[in-house]
Design an enzyme around this catalytic site. Structure first.
Site, PDB file in Angstrom:
ATOM      1  N   SER A  73       0.826  -1.207   0.000  1.00  0.00           N
ATOM      2  CA  SER A  73       0.000   0.000   0.000  1.00  0.00           C
ATOM      3  C   SER A  73       0.862   1.260   0.000  1.00  0.00           C
ATOM      4  O   SER A  73       1.990   1.261   0.484  1.00  0.00           O
ATOM      5  CB  SER A  73      -0.916   0.020   1.226  1.00  0.00           C
ATOM      6  OG  SER A  73      -1.699  -1.146   1.280  1.00  0.00           O
TER       7      SER A  73
HETATM    8  N1  SAH Z   1      -1.137  -4.765   3.916  1.00  0.00           N
HETATM    9  C1  SAH Z   1      -0.416  -5.085   2.702  1.00  0.00           C
HETATM   10  C2  SAH Z   1      -1.243  -4.738   1.482  1.00  0.00           C
HETATM   11  C3  SAH Z   1      -1.143  -5.809   0.460  1.00  0.00           C
HETATM   12  S1  SAH Z   1      -2.327  -5.725  -0.833  1.00  0.00           S
HETATM   13  C4  SAH Z   1       0.957  -4.435   2.687  1.00  0.00           C
HETATM   14  O1  SAH Z   1       1.230  -3.606   3.561  1.00  0.00           O
HETATM   15  O2  SAH Z   1       1.765  -4.773   1.841  1.00  0.00           O
HETATM   16  C5  SAH Z   1      -3.664  -6.682  -0.179  1.00  0.00           C
HETATM   17  C6  SAH Z   1      -3.397  -8.126   0.152  1.00  0.00           C
HETATM   18  O3  SAH Z   1      -4.641  -8.711   0.506  1.00  0.00           O
HETATM   19  C7  SAH Z   1      -2.823  -8.965  -0.970  1.00  0.00           C
HETATM   20  O4  SAH Z   1      -1.627  -9.570  -0.561  1.00  0.00           O
HETATM   21  C8  SAH Z   1      -3.904 -10.006  -1.228  1.00  0.00           C
HETATM   22  O5  SAH Z   1      -3.399 -11.277  -1.569  1.00  0.00           O
HETATM   23  C9  SAH Z   1      -4.607 -10.060   0.105  1.00  0.00           C
HETATM   24  N2  SAH Z   1      -5.971 -10.575   0.077  1.00  0.00           N
HETATM   25  C10 SAH Z   1      -6.946 -10.346  -0.836  1.00  0.00           C
HETATM   26  N3  SAH Z   1      -8.077 -11.018  -0.503  1.00  0.00           N
HETATM   27  C11 SAH Z   1      -7.791 -11.688   0.642  1.00  0.00           C
HETATM   28  C12 SAH Z   1      -8.531 -12.563   1.484  1.00  0.00           C
HETATM   29  N4  SAH Z   1      -9.798 -12.901   1.225  1.00  0.00           N
HETATM   30  N5  SAH Z   1      -7.923 -13.077   2.574  1.00  0.00           N
HETATM   31  C13 SAH Z   1      -6.634 -12.758   2.877  1.00  0.00           C
HETATM   32  N6  SAH Z   1      -5.877 -11.947   2.124  1.00  0.00           N
HETATM   33  C14 SAH Z   1      -6.450 -11.413   1.022  1.00  0.00           C
END
Ligand code: SAH
Length: 228
Positions: free
Chosen positions: A78
């Site tokens: 993010s």
């Molecule tokens: N908090 C992260 C943001 C990553 S983007 C950071 O700081 O890097 C969002 C993430 O949510 C992705 O890795 C994606 O795989 C995950 N995601 C999407 N749907 C999900 C679900 N149902 N359960 C768990 N993770 C999920």
């Protein structure tokens, strides 16, 4: 991905330009302040935490730009501003003790939160991303994060209730199961809505149901079902 090196990598790093140095982090924090982030606890953590170790080395020189960056598997780390904003919102009204994050991704948001709250739980559906994030937590000796490979829409029932739940992927609605795992009075913070029309929403589990507040437009990757 190659080994990411130590926490002290900085001034004398591979780029030789100080792109991953303390000065780069200081500049980012200055910019976050200009963009309205006022919580000094959050700014202080982001000044210290090496975001460049949460992305591939090829992108390290861009780690202190205020932008989302690819982390593989179609996902992104993010944007720093949104990490700061969501963290500050979670701390409003007192430090939550037990926090659940849905969407570990790179692990950066989890690491920021873990510097500020006693216990951080995080769930990720893509096993390879979770493996890399866990390695980073170990390398950085962050001991108060527990993580799980699962569909985050299910929350983490064995560890519930949580004082706060934060989603870092956007669903069209907030999975109902997550409310059940929120302590009364607890806060759930989530991007909600279809791509291009998402809003950051804060929900509070009150005595007479859920109180919802829209905090502004955001752009996140989608919340997906099932494991990968
Ligand atoms: N908090 C992260 C943001 C990553 S983007 C950071 O700081 O890097 C969002 C993430 O949510 C992705 O890795 C994606 O795989 C995950 N995601 C999407 N749907 C999900 C679900 N149902 N359960 C768990 N993770 C999920």
């Amino acid at each position: 991905m190659k080994p990411t090196g130590s926490l002290t990598r900085g001034a004398g790093d591979a780029q030789g330009l100080g792109m991953t140095s303390q000065r780069a982090r200081d500049r980012l924090v200055m910019r976050l302040r200009e963009e309205g982030i006022r919580d000094l606890r959050v700014l202080d953590v982001m000044r210290k935490l090496p975001r460049h170790l949460f992305v591939d080395e090829a992108l390290a020189s861009r780690a202190y730009e205020d932008t989302a960056l690819p982390i593989g598997h179609g996902q992104t780390i993010s944007q720093p501003w949104i990490v700061a904003r969501m963290t500050a919102v979670l701390l409003e009204g007192g430090v939550p003790q037990r926090v659940l994050e849905i969407g570990t991704g790179s692990g950066y948001q989890a690491a920021v939160l873990a510097s500020l709250v006693p216990e951080l739980f995080t769930v990720e559906r893509i096993e390879e991303l979770l493996r890399q994030a866990r390695r980073r937590f170990r390398q950085m000796k962050i001991g108060n994060i527990r993580s799980r490979h699962d569909d985050g829409a299910l929350g983490w029932s064995a560890e519930a209730p949580f004082d706060a739940i934060i989603l870092t992927a956007a669903g069209e609605i907030v999975p109902q199961e997550l409310f059940a795992q929120l302590r009364p009075g607890g806060v759930l913070l989530a991007p909600v809505g279809p791509s291009g029309q998402q809003q950051l929403v804060r929900m509070r589990a009150g005595a007479d149901g859920v109180e919802t507040e829209v905090l502004g437009p955001v752009s996140f990757v989608p919340l997906l079902g099932g494991l990968a």
